[in-house]
Each structure stands twice: as C-alpha cells, then as structure tokens.
Design a protein around this motif. Structure first.
Motif, mmCIF file in Angstrom:
data_model
loop_
_atom_site.group_PDB
_atom_site.id
_atom_site.type_symbol
_atom_site.label_atom_id
_atom_site.label_comp_id
_atom_site.label_asym_id
_atom_site.label_seq_id
_atom_site.Cartn_x
_atom_site.Cartn_y
_atom_site.Cartn_z
ATOM 1 N N MET A 1 -18.094 3.536 -5.913
ATOM 2 C CA MET A 1 -18.688 4.355 -4.871
ATOM 3 C C MET A 1 -18.908 5.790 -5.376
ATOM 4 N N TRP A 2 -17.822 6.503 -5.727
ATOM 5 C CA TRP A 2 -17.944 7.861 -6.280
ATOM 6 C C TRP A 2 -17.855 7.717 -7.788
ATOM 7 N N LYS A 3 -18.943 7.991 -8.474
ATOM 8 C CA LYS A 3 -19.034 7.687 -9.902
ATOM 9 C C LYS A 3 -18.730 8.887 -10.792
ATOM 10 N N PHE A 4 -18.129 9.919 -10.216
ATOM 11 C CA PHE A 4 -17.887 11.140 -10.979
ATOM 12 C C PHE A 4 -16.391 11.388 -11.125
ATOM 13 N N GLY A 51 -7.869 10.655 5.108
ATOM 14 C CA GLY A 51 -7.589 10.134 3.772
ATOM 15 C C GLY A 51 -8.398 10.773 2.661
ATOM 16 N N SER A 52 -9.091 11.869 2.935
ATOM 17 C CA SER A 52 -9.958 12.460 1.909
ATOM 18 C C SER A 52 -9.169 12.979 0.699
ATOM 19 N N ILE A 53 -8.019 13.605 0.941
ATOM 20 C CA ILE A 53 -7.179 14.066 -0.178
ATOM 21 C C ILE A 53 -6.629 12.868 -0.942
ATOM 22 N N SER A 54 -6.194 11.846 -0.216
ATOM 23 C CA SER A 54 -5.672 10.632 -0.863
ATOM 24 C C SER A 54 -6.711 10.022 -1.790
ATOM 25 N N ILE A 55 -7.954 9.924 -1.314
ATOM 26 C CA ILE A 55 -9.032 9.337 -2.113
ATOM 27 C C ILE A 55 -9.279 10.166 -3.368
ATOM 28 N N GLY A 88 -13.169 1.518 -2.686
ATOM 29 C CA GLY A 88 -12.734 0.461 -3.592
ATOM 30 C C GLY A 88 -11.491 0.798 -4.393
ATOM 31 N N LEU A 89 -10.550 1.521 -3.782
ATOM 32 C CA LEU A 89 -9.348 1.941 -4.500
ATOM 33 C C LEU A 89 -8.166 1.014 -4.198
ATOM 34 N N THR A 90 -7.318 0.819 -5.206
ATOM 35 C CA THR A 90 -6.153 -0.062 -5.042
ATOM 36 C C THR A 90 -4.835 0.659 -5.306
ATOM 37 N N ASN A 91 -4.900 1.955 -5.581
ATOM 38 C CA ASN A 91 -3.681 2.690 -5.940
ATOM 39 C C ASN A 91 -3.210 3.625 -4.830
ATOM 40 N N ILE A 92 -3.532 3.292 -3.576
ATOM 41 C CA ILE A 92 -3.068 4.075 -2.424
ATOM 42 C C ILE A 92 -2.310 3.161 -1.483
ATOM 43 N N SER A 93 -1.087 3.547 -1.121
ATOM 44 C CA SER A 93 -0.309 2.844 -0.102
ATOM 45 C C SER A 93 -0.290 3.705 1.148
ATOM 46 N N VAL A 94 -0.595 3.107 2.288
ATOM 47 C CA VAL A 94 -0.670 3.830 3.544
ATOM 48 C C VAL A 94 0.602 3.555 4.343
ATOM 49 N N ILE A 95 1.224 4.640 4.822
ATOM 50 C CA ILE A 95 2.503 4.543 5.525
ATOM 51 C C ILE A 95 2.362 5.167 6.907
ATOM 52 N N HIS A 96 2.590 4.356 7.925
ATOM 53 C CA HIS A 96 2.501 4.848 9.300
ATOM 54 C C HIS A 96 3.894 5.260 9.770
ATOM 55 N N GLY A 97 4.017 6.494 10.254
ATOM 56 C CA GLY A 97 5.300 6.945 10.786
ATOM 57 C C GLY A 97 5.482 8.439 10.660
ATOM 58 N N ASN A 98 6.631 8.881 11.123
ATOM 59 C CA ASN A 98 7.002 10.291 11.072
ATOM 60 C C ASN A 98 7.368 10.660 9.639
ATOM 61 N N ALA A 99 6.658 11.636 9.083
ATOM 62 C CA ALA A 99 6.877 12.023 7.686
ATOM 63 C C ALA A 99 8.324 12.431 7.428
ATOM 64 N N LYS A 100 8.962 13.095 8.395
ATOM 65 C CA LYS A 100 10.344 13.567 8.184
ATOM 66 C C LYS A 100 11.307 12.394 7.986
ATOM 67 N N GLU A 101 10.975 11.241 8.531
ATOM 68 C CA GLU A 101 11.800 10.050 8.318
ATOM 69 C C GLU A 101 11.346 9.288 7.079
ATOM 70 N N LYS A 102 10.042 9.139 6.913
ATOM 71 C CA LYS A 102 9.494 8.315 5.827
ATOM 72 C C LYS A 102 9.729 8.918 4.447
ATOM 73 N N ILE A 103 9.700 10.254 4.343
ATOM 74 C CA ILE A 103 9.888 10.913 3.047
ATOM 75 C C ILE A 103 11.198 10.477 2.396
ATOM 76 N N LEU A 104 12.237 10.333 3.199
ATOM 77 C CA LEU A 104 13.558 9.979 2.679
ATOM 78 C C LEU A 104 13.565 8.621 1.978
ATOM 79 N N GLU A 105 12.631 7.739 2.336
ATOM 80 C CA GLU A 105 12.579 6.377 1.787
ATOM 81 C C GLU A 105 11.718 6.276 0.530
ATOM 82 N N LEU A 106 10.989 7.345 0.189
ATOM 83 C CA LEU A 106 10.005 7.269 -0.892
ATOM 84 C C LEU A 106 10.603 7.579 -2.258
#
Length: 196
Positions: A1-4, A51-55, A88-106
C-alpha cells in the motif's frame, strides 16, 4: 500500500471514524523522527486512536520488529485493525484495555509513543519508565498546557536525558471558490527523551 520508506502517509489514506483521533501527517512525521526507530525494535503506541503512528512505526521497524498498539476505546481498536489490514502489516498487535493496567503485562520496549490518554499521561509516563529499555526513547504528543507541565516534571523526576520540546503549528491549504487559503491546525507539543 505505502511503497515508500519515508514516513508521512497522507491522512486520507487511513480509514477514519468520527470521534477517533488521528495524529496528523506532519506531526506524525516529526514524532517518528524523534523516536529514532530502526529494524527489530519493540514499540508501544499508547492511545493508538486510528493507528496512524502504529502503521508508520511498523513500517520503520520492519517485519523483524513489533508494535503493541493500545487503546481503551473499542471503536479505536476496530479502526486500528482496519488500517493494519489496509496497509497489509503483520507486525502490529492490538490491545484493548486501560493502558495503566496493560503496560504492566507487556515486554520491554525500545520506543514508546504516548498519544491520547484521557488525562492519565503523567501516570502512564511513570509506568513506562520501568518498561523502557536503557537508551530507549519516549515520544509524547501533547495538546494541553497542563499535561505539558506535568510530563516535564515527571521526566525530570525520573531523570530522563536529552529532553526535547518541540511545538508544531501546521497550516494546510484548502481550495475555495476564489483560490487557495491556508487553514491553521491546533498546535501540538512533542516531548521526546531518552531513558538512561
């Protein structure tokens, strides 16, 4: 999609939804440059919105790296997933939840982007300090003056180095019936720093 290899995917290339924020193209380019990304890195995108930063980050770190995109808003999560599929990216995992809780698990990150946080930016920065590798970069997009003040205080307390503050005001052209005018967007302050 983005070829640059260069960042700066036009905003209209992304799937959008009302009330889900997007980091605008020019601001995104600066944030990506402040992160100093390279292939194989682990990146968090906290408050991923559309998701623009993620992409953009996923393209920079290539398939050997991984982006962990976090948001508490279900609409934002679905939108980020649609954009991941669109590009067409495969290297992004999407996590739904409160960041203050989820960060601890990463796992530990090389770079952390912090965007829309619902007013918890200071606390999220504090939590991220223990998740950021030595010499890791943190990049925070801020709109409110109060948030800017609290983040600078916490970065000083946590002894981050190379703290850089950049305020960006972008004007974009728009065609009218009589010509072209420039429309100013809201200023964004970008704080970047290195964990020692």
């Amino acid at each position: 999609m983005w070829k640059f290899k260069t960042p700066g995917i036009p905003d209209d290339e992304f799937e959008r939804a009302e009330k889900v924020p997007i980091t605008k193209e020019e601001v995104r380019v600066i944030q990506i440059s402040k992160a100093r990304l390279k292939p194989g890195q682990i990146v968090y995108d906290i408050g991923c919105g559309s998701g623009s930063i993620s992409i953009e980050a996923a393209l920079q770190i290539e398939s050997s790296g991984k982006v962990l995109a976090i948001d508490y808003d279900e609409t934002a999560i679905e939108l980020t997933k649609r954009n991941i599929e669109k590009f067409g990216l495969t290297n992004i995992s999407v996590i739904h939840g409160n960041a203050k809780e989820k960060i601890l698990e990463l796992e530990e990150a090389d770079t952390i982007f912090i965007g829309g946080t619902g007013g918890d930016t200071k606390e999220i920065v504090e939590l991220c300090e223990n998740k950021l590798k030595t010499n890791g970069r943190i990049v925070i997009g801020i709109i409110l003056i109060e948030t800017l003040y609290s983040v600078l205080q916490v970065l000083e307390k946590l002894q981050f180095e190379s703290v850089d503050i950049t305020q960006v005001t972008i004007s974009k052209s728009r065609k009218t019936t009589t010509g072209t005018m420039m429309l100013a967007r809201n200023p964004v302050t970008i704080i970047s720093a290195t964990r020692i």
